[in-house]
Design an enzyme around this catalytic site. Structure first.
Site, short mmCIF file in Angstrom:
data_model
loop_
_atom_site.label_atom_id
_atom_site.label_comp_id
_atom_site.label_asym_id
_atom_site.label_seq_id
_atom_site.Cartn_x
_atom_site.Cartn_y
_atom_site.Cartn_z
N HIS A 78 0.83 -1.22 0.00
CA HIS A 78 0.00 0.00 0.00
C HIS A 78 0.86 1.27 0.00
O HIS A 78 0.36 2.36 -0.30
CB HIS A 78 -0.92 0.03 1.22
CG HIS A 78 -1.98 -1.03 1.21
ND1 HIS A 78 -2.89 -1.17 0.19
CD2 HIS A 78 -2.26 -2.01 2.11
CE1 HIS A 78 -3.69 -2.20 0.46
NE2 HIS A 78 -3.32 -2.72 1.62
N ALA A 79 2.12 1.15 0.37
CA ALA A 79 2.98 2.34 0.50
C ALA A 79 3.26 2.96 -0.86
O ALA A 79 3.56 2.27 -1.83
CB ALA A 79 4.30 1.95 1.18
#
Length: 284
Positions: free
Chosen positions: A216-217
């Site tokens: 998700h980063a």
């Protein structure tokens, strides 16, 4: 009195004498007389069939030549190294962080413990080749993330719980711990360790059991418990250090790994394939 069959034959011979362009024989009559009862008629191949067989022969020859060339290039040395084994990175240091203000967060040390226990039960842990975890360097993190974001994450080692919570609340589904940055660097470095081992012909494949997660980063954004995007960093690292042309990333999760997608949206060298499971079939 002659038979009808005799008359038709005489007529055909007479026509052929006066008009040599007419055929000498009736093909339908000839075929009926020459084929015995129960026999299979044999027809000569037409031009299209002959060409097709000739083309197939040429293709077969080309395939055979390629095969011979490939065999000649094989290393027949019996002492040549054969790739085998699955590399594994697992480090207990990755469990040295948790949410300080909410024990109900699903991203917790128990996740890695559960994976390790399952590997032991299945008899897989002892079959893997163990590799030491390492920390990713800042230059390696910068293959995907901005220097400003990395510097900000580094400061989380030195701020108190209240400040950690304030910063975490600026992101979506995130908590921070004084050890979050160290563990995130160790997680990214562990994946890079396996990239080197696989592309250095030490092992066939590898698995890094790490946390915090990473997909998700984004370039300058934490999200979904993820600080650094480990697989995106690994893909860029493989291309830069090992000159790999293209990388296929298969993202198997309950949630959409938008961080990985955004990283490679405009990069034709990498392919990102999401495989989403139904909510509730696996822990986060």
């Amino acid at each position: 009195m002659s038979s009808p069959g005799h008359d038709s034959t005489t007529t055909r011979h007479r026509r052929s004498r006066h008009n040599p362009q007419l055929p000498l024989h009736d093909s339908s009559v000839t075929s009926k007389r020459s084929i015995k009862k129960g026999a299979i008629p044999r027809s000569s191949p037409n031009l299209a069939e002959v060409k097709k067989k000739g083309k197939m022969k040429k293709l077969s020859q080309a395939v055979e030549d390629d095969l011979i060339m490939g065999l000649q290039e094989l290393d027949m040395n019996p002492e040549a190294k054969v790739l085998a084994g699955t590399g594994l990175v697992f480090d207990e240091q990755l469990n040295e962080f948790h949410c300080l203000w909410d024990d109900s967060f699903p991203e917790c040390p128990e996740r890695l413990h559960a994976i390790k226990e399952q590997l032991i039960q299945e008899g897989l842990l002892d079959r893997c080749v163990s590799f030491q975890a390492r920390f990713a360097e800042k230059e390696e993190l910068m293959l995907v993330h901005s220097p400003e974001f990395i510097d900000l994450m580094e400061t989380t080692q030195h701020i108190n719980e209240k400040e950690l919570r304030v910063l975490a609340d600026t992101y979506d589904s995130v908590y921070l711990h004084p050890n979050s940055y160290t563990c995130a660097c160790l997680a990214s470095g562990s994946v890079l360790q396996l990239v080197d081992a696989v592309l250095g012909a030490e092992i066939r494949n590898g698995m890094a059991i790490v946390r915090p997660p990473g997909h998700h980063a984004q370039r300058s954004l934490m999200d979904g418990y993820c600080m650094f995007n480990h697989v995106a960093i690994a893909a860029r690292y493989a291309q830069k250090k090992h000159r790999i042309q293209r990388v296929l990333i298969v993202d198997w999760d309950v949630h959409h790994g938008q961080g990985t997608q955004f990283t490679f949206d405009q990069d034709p060298r990498n392919y990102w394939v999401p495989i989403l499971q139904m909510e509730g079939t696996e822990p986060y």
